[in-house]
Design a protein around this motif. Structure first.
Motif, PDB file in Angstrom:
ATOM      1  N   LEU A  85       0.838  -1.197   0.000  1.00 23.44           N
ATOM      2  CA  LEU A  85       0.000   0.000   0.000  1.00 23.44           C
ATOM      3  C   LEU A  85       0.871   1.244   0.000  1.00 23.44           C
ATOM      4  CD1 LEU A  85      -2.929   1.237   0.441  1.00 23.44           C
ATOM      5  CD2 LEU A  85      -2.357   1.211   2.892  1.00 23.44           C
ATOM      6  N   GLN A  86       0.583   2.182  -0.903  1.00 22.53           N
ATOM      7  CA  GLN A  86       1.326   3.444  -0.955  1.00 22.53           C
ATOM      8  C   GLN A  86       0.812   4.387   0.140  1.00 22.53           C
ATOM      9  OE1 GLN A  86       3.891   5.717  -1.181  1.00 22.53           O
ATOM     10  NE2 GLN A  86       4.102   4.653  -3.165  1.00 22.53           N
ATOM     11  N   THR A  87       1.722   4.904   0.977  1.00 18.62           N
ATOM     12  CA  THR A  87       1.306   5.749   2.103  1.00 18.62           C
ATOM     13  C   THR A  87       2.037   7.090   2.165  1.00 18.62           C
ATOM     14  OG1 THR A  87       2.924   4.780   3.634  1.00 18.62           O
ATOM     15  CG2 THR A  87       0.763   3.702   3.483  1.00 18.62           C
ATOM     16  N   LEU A  88       2.820   7.417   1.130  1.00 23.45           N
ATOM     17  CA  LEU A  88       3.476   8.732   1.125  1.00 23.45           C
ATOM     18  C   LEU A  88       2.436   9.841   0.959  1.00 23.45           C
ATOM     19  CD1 LEU A  88       6.674   8.494  -1.139  1.00 23.45           C
ATOM     20  CD2 LEU A  88       6.567   8.662   1.348  1.00 23.45           C
ATOM     21  N   PRO A  89       2.721  11.041   1.459  1.00 22.15           N
ATOM     22  CA  PRO A  89       1.857  12.181   1.113  1.00 22.15           C
ATOM     23  C   PRO A  89       1.826  12.336  -0.403  1.00 22.15           C
ATOM     24  CG  PRO A  89       3.377  12.768   2.880  1.00 22.15           C
ATOM     25  CD  PRO A  89       3.816  11.428   2.373  1.00 22.15           C
ATOM     26  N   GLN A  90       0.694  12.774  -0.943  1.00 20.71           N
ATOM     27  CA  GLN A  90       0.602  12.943  -2.393  1.00 20.71           C
ATOM     28  C   GLN A  90       1.688  13.894  -2.885  1.00 20.71           C
ATOM     29  OE1 GLN A  90      -3.519  14.218  -2.935  1.00 20.71           O
ATOM     30  NE2 GLN A  90      -3.900  12.316  -4.007  1.00 20.71           N
ATOM     31  N   TRP A  91       2.356  13.511  -3.967  1.00 24.31           N
ATOM     32  CA  TRP A  91       3.357  14.387  -4.555  1.00 24.31           C
ATOM     33  C   TRP A  91       2.866  14.909  -5.898  1.00 24.31           C
ATOM     34  CZ3 TRP A  91       4.104   9.056  -4.080  1.00 24.31           C
ATOM     35  CH2 TRP A  91       4.146   8.316  -5.282  1.00 24.31           C
ATOM     36  N   THR A  92       3.278  16.121  -6.227  1.00 26.49           N
ATOM     37  CA  THR A  92       2.925  16.715  -7.509  1.00 26.49           C
ATOM     38  C   THR A  92       4.108  16.589  -8.467  1.00 26.49           C
ATOM     39  OG1 THR A  92       3.751  18.919  -6.948  1.00 26.49           O
ATOM     40  CG2 THR A  92       1.464  18.404  -6.319  1.00 26.49           C
ATOM     41  N   ASN A  93       3.865  16.840  -9.737  1.00 29.61           N
ATOM     42  CA  ASN A  93       4.948  16.790 -10.715  1.00 29.61           C
ATOM     43  C   ASN A  93       6.013  17.831 -10.412  1.00 29.61           C
ATOM     44  OD1 ASN A  93       3.652  14.733 -11.979  1.00 29.61           O
ATOM     45  ND2 ASN A  93       3.015  15.888 -13.781  1.00 29.61           N
ATOM     46  N   ASP A  94       5.589  19.001  -9.910  1.00 37.16           N
ATOM     47  CA  ASP A  94       6.552  20.043  -9.548  1.00 37.16           C
ATOM     48  C   ASP A  94       7.465  19.576  -8.422  1.00 37.16           C
ATOM     49  OD1 ASP A  94       5.621  21.778 -11.462  1.00 37.16           O
ATOM     50  OD2 ASP A  94       4.284  22.851 -10.092  1.00 37.16           O
ATOM     51  N   GLU A  95       6.863  18.925  -7.427  1.00 39.85           N
ATOM     52  CA  GLU A  95       7.668  18.408  -6.311  1.00 39.85           C
ATOM     53  C   GLU A  95       8.614  17.320  -6.789  1.00 39.85           C
ATOM     54  OE1 GLU A  95       4.529  19.093  -2.630  1.00 39.85           O
ATOM     55  OE2 GLU A  95       4.409  17.278  -3.846  1.00 39.85           O
ATOM     56  N   LEU A  96       8.153  16.539  -7.737  1.00 37.72           N
ATOM     57  CA  LEU A  96       8.985  15.471  -8.289  1.00 37.72           C
ATOM     58  C   LEU A  96      10.196  16.042  -9.007  1.00 37.72           C
ATOM     59  CD1 LEU A  96       8.711  12.338  -8.406  1.00 37.72           C
ATOM     60  CD2 LEU A  96       7.801  12.613 -10.708  1.00 37.72           C
ATOM     61  N   ASN A  97      10.010  17.193  -9.648  1.00 35.70           N
ATOM     62  CA  ASN A  97      11.106  17.837 -10.375  1.00 35.70           C
ATOM     63  C   ASN A  97      12.092  18.548  -9.450  1.00 35.70           C
ATOM     64  OD1 ASN A  97      10.077  17.052 -12.863  1.00 35.70           O
ATOM     65  ND2 ASN A  97       8.797  18.884 -13.052  1.00 35.70           N
ATOM     66  N   ASN A  98      11.565  19.021  -8.307  1.00 29.17           N
ATOM     67  CA  ASN A  98      12.408  19.841  -7.425  1.00 29.17           C
ATOM     68  C   ASN A  98      12.971  19.083  -6.221  1.00 29.17           C
ATOM     69  OD1 ASN A  98      11.893  22.118  -9.037  1.00 29.17           O
ATOM     70  ND2 ASN A  98       9.969  22.515  -7.948  1.00 29.17           N
TER      71      ASN A  98
END
Length: 202
Positions: A85-98
């Motif tokens: 089960l995935q339990t990380l806080p939701q990440w956005t594409n911007d957060e993924l890039n930065n």
């Protein structure tokens, strides 16, 4: 010669017809359930009350999920999750890039589920989930470019639909917080495939 009264009656009649037509032909207000609601972050749409097979399966599952939460049935709830089960806080594409997001860091196994059960199904969650309604539900656009949803789609049946339940509320300490679940069809059955909150579960 046409009597003057004829013109008077004709004008009155035309006014009545025009007034009646205007009243009867006002555009009906659009019902919320049929309105497509876009959000910049999630690219999601409001779940409609009518729909295809995926939605029917999801709504049947959601009712059972709410009942299990209401009854605090730990054993039943465990069967309603897909593991890991995935339990990380939701990440956005911007957060993924930065920043460096590692989805594998948020995965928990079925054996670990009991360890985190009370952290997922808190007192607030067990109250809010059964009482949740249409405004708390979203149908995730299959063409969403958000990496969070694309990652979750990898474990679901091909071309099936993701649905999301999100609750925002004020905690006992007076602070605004939230939690949510994303549900996907795995092996023909809907299950919870992710849980999130503003901070990591693990």
């Amino acid at each position: 010669m046409i009597p003057p009264k004829f013109y008077t009656y004709t004008i009155i009649l035309l006014l009545l017809i025009q007034f009646g037509y205007g009243c009867n032909n006002k555009p009906a207000s659009t019902a919320l359930s049929s309105t497509v609601v876009k959000t910049a972050k999630k690219n999601s749409i409001t779940v409609k009350t009518e729909g295809g097979n995926d939605e029917q399966l999801f709504r049947h599952f959601l009712k059972q999920f709410k009942d299990a939460v209401r009854g605090k049935s730990k054993a039943q709830l465990e069967t309603m999750f897909h593991f890991p089960l995935q339990t990380l806080p939701q990440w956005t594409n911007d957060e993924l890039n930065n920043t460096q997001v590692k989805p594998q860091d948020g995965l928990i196994s079925q054996n670990e589920f009991s360890t985190y059960f009370d952290d997922i199904f808190t007192k607030d969650a067990t109250k809010l989930i059964p009482a949740s309604g249409e405004n708390d539900l979203s149908e995730i656009d299959k063409t969403s470019t958000e990496n969070y949803y694309k990652t979750l789609q990898q474990v679901t049946d091909k071309n099936s639909t993701l649905y999301e339940l999100q609750k925002q509320y004020t905690a006992d300490n007076g602070k605004e917080t939230s939690f949510g679940f994303v549900f996907g069809k795995v092996g023909g059955k809907y299950k919870a495939i992710s849980y999130y909150r503003p901070w990591p579960l693990k």
